[in-house]
Design a protein around this motif. Sequence first.
Motif, short mmCIF file in Angstrom:
data_model
loop_
_atom_site.label_atom_id
_atom_site.label_comp_id
_atom_site.label_asym_id
_atom_site.label_seq_id
_atom_site.Cartn_x
_atom_site.Cartn_y
_atom_site.Cartn_z
N VAL A 191 28.28 44.89 50.89
CA VAL A 191 27.20 45.45 50.08
C VAL A 191 25.86 45.20 50.75
O VAL A 191 25.58 44.07 51.17
N GLU A 192 25.05 46.23 50.86
CA GLU A 192 23.71 46.06 51.43
C GLU A 192 22.75 45.59 50.36
O GLU A 192 22.62 46.22 49.30
N ILE A 193 22.05 44.49 50.65
CA ILE A 193 21.12 43.89 49.69
C ILE A 193 19.73 43.90 50.30
O ILE A 193 19.50 43.29 51.36
N HIS A 244 23.97 40.95 42.47
CA HIS A 244 24.83 41.77 43.34
C HIS A 244 26.29 41.32 43.32
O HIS A 244 27.13 41.92 43.99
N ARG A 245 26.59 40.27 42.56
CA ARG A 245 27.93 39.66 42.57
C ARG A 245 29.03 40.67 42.22
O ARG A 245 30.05 40.76 42.91
N GLU A 246 28.84 41.42 41.14
CA GLU A 246 29.90 42.32 40.70
C GLU A 246 30.13 43.46 41.68
O GLU A 246 31.26 43.90 41.89
N ARG A 247 29.06 43.96 42.29
CA ARG A 247 29.24 45.00 43.32
C ARG A 247 30.04 44.45 44.49
O ARG A 247 30.89 45.14 45.07
N MET A 248 29.75 43.21 44.87
CA MET A 248 30.49 42.59 45.96
C MET A 248 31.96 42.41 45.61
O MET A 248 32.85 42.69 46.42
N ALA A 262 37.47 43.92 46.46
CA ALA A 262 38.72 44.33 45.83
C ALA A 262 39.18 45.68 46.37
O ALA A 262 40.37 45.89 46.63
N GLU A 263 38.23 46.59 46.58
CA GLU A 263 38.57 47.91 47.12
C GLU A 263 39.15 47.80 48.52
O GLU A 263 40.17 48.41 48.83
N ILE A 264 38.52 47.01 49.37
CA ILE A 264 39.01 46.85 50.75
C ILE A 264 40.40 46.23 50.76
O ILE A 264 41.27 46.64 51.54
N CYS A 265 40.61 45.25 49.89
CA CYS A 265 41.86 44.50 49.88
C CYS A 265 42.93 45.13 49.00
O CYS A 265 44.04 44.59 48.90
N SER A 266 42.61 46.26 48.34
CA SER A 266 43.54 46.91 47.41
C SER A 266 44.02 45.94 46.34
O SER A 266 45.22 45.83 46.04
N VAL A 281 39.60 38.79 42.62
CA VAL A 281 38.54 38.50 43.59
C VAL A 281 37.46 37.68 42.89
O VAL A 281 36.95 38.08 41.84
N SER A 282 37.13 36.55 43.48
CA SER A 282 36.07 35.70 42.94
C SER A 282 34.94 35.57 43.96
O SER A 282 35.20 35.32 45.14
N VAL A 283 33.71 35.77 43.50
CA VAL A 283 32.53 35.57 44.35
C VAL A 283 31.60 34.61 43.62
O VAL A 283 31.16 34.88 42.50
N LYS A 284 31.34 33.49 44.26
CA LYS A 284 30.44 32.49 43.68
C LYS A 284 29.28 32.26 44.64
O LYS A 284 29.36 32.59 45.83
#
Length: 422
Positions: free
Chosen positions: A279-281, A364-368, A373-377, A383-386
């Motif tokens: 994701v571009e931030i 931006h967490r949810e977009r990431m 998730a999309e890349i990894c199917s 998928v967790s991003v902290k």
Amino acid sequence: MTIDTKSRREAGLSPRIVAIVVAAGRGTRIAGTQESATPKQYIELAGVSILRRTVTALLDTGLVDAVLPVIHADDRALYDRAMGSDPEDERILPPAVGGRTRQESVLNGLEALFENAPEFVLIHDAARPFVTRDIVSDAAAKLEEGASALIAAVPVADTLKRVDGGMTVGATVDRNGIWAAQTPQSFRYSDVLYAHRKAADAGRGDFTDDAAVAEWAGMNVHVSTGSPGNTKITTPDDLVAAERRVLMEEWLKLGDIRVGTGYDVHAFEPGKAVILGGVEIPFERKLKGHSDADVVLHAITDAIFGALGDGDIGHHFPPSDPEWKGAASDKFLIFAIDRVAQQRGRIAHIDVTIVCEAPKIGPHRERMRRRIAEICSLPVSRVSVKATTSEQLGFTGRREGIAAMACATIRLPFDRAGEDNR
């Protein structure tokens, strides 16, 4: 021992055993599901159509030389989608077109085999995707021993009651000698073709299964091994149970659970945005690196390589290689995912921690998460991003760069090719 279909064709031989998969029905009793407009054989179980699973199960026994699907005249597009990328498999014969009834559809399938007739034929419901090698093996063995007609069946275990139209029990039925018929129903090809032709000529189209046609034509029908697990998907409840069963069986096959960790860091340099998790931030600086410097995807990629015991990102994508200059980091992650797939495995979960003072990760967490998730199917729930800071300590505390730590959980089958049996 059977000879594979290609070898038999090259030698000018007919296939020895062909399975006819009857898939021309409309599946009306499964109405009420979201996919009720779709015939049940084309509904997916865990991403694969029931028909595809049934055909694959028969071929995977190693005892069937070829499979002939019989489909409705209107279903060719559905059939092509359901069968996926394997229409070139010579063991899957071009589908025959079914008739107005199941009995007529079977006869059409038998006639389609006439020019290259097999010695034996198994007739199987498309909606029975759980047929096993033991079931097919017993039928094949009994045919080889001289039987001309067989039904896979299991003895009835429940007490049987005769119930009248008012739902009142009228009598208990003696269950001794009562068996529940399944498919495949297995025959010497010439005999069952004769029986079906005779029934058609006599105007008899009311038989409920092929064994009944054979009995009417004077054939002795015997029982071969069935299984309580060889269930037919008929109702919405059957569909739900089958979906659960497939998912459970698939996960149980992937019993080698691996966990890998990854760590990456990139310094800031002048720029207008950072790329994190694909994701571009917008930001006052960018991350410095040979590729797009996505520290999050780099850490995930290394975590997957770690779980596989397959080197690291620098080994597979050397920073000295000009091919990767400015490359999007999702290419690296997709490569790692493909390495998992090559070992017939699956990614189960991704967990990432981003360490930085800025930019703010929360917005931006949810977009990431969605992009990873999309890349990894994967479902987003896997998928967790902290994010955290280093309390102004170290290079991240001085706002000189960003670090990321990742953990990847993957599941692999125990019987992977080349794996030591330790």
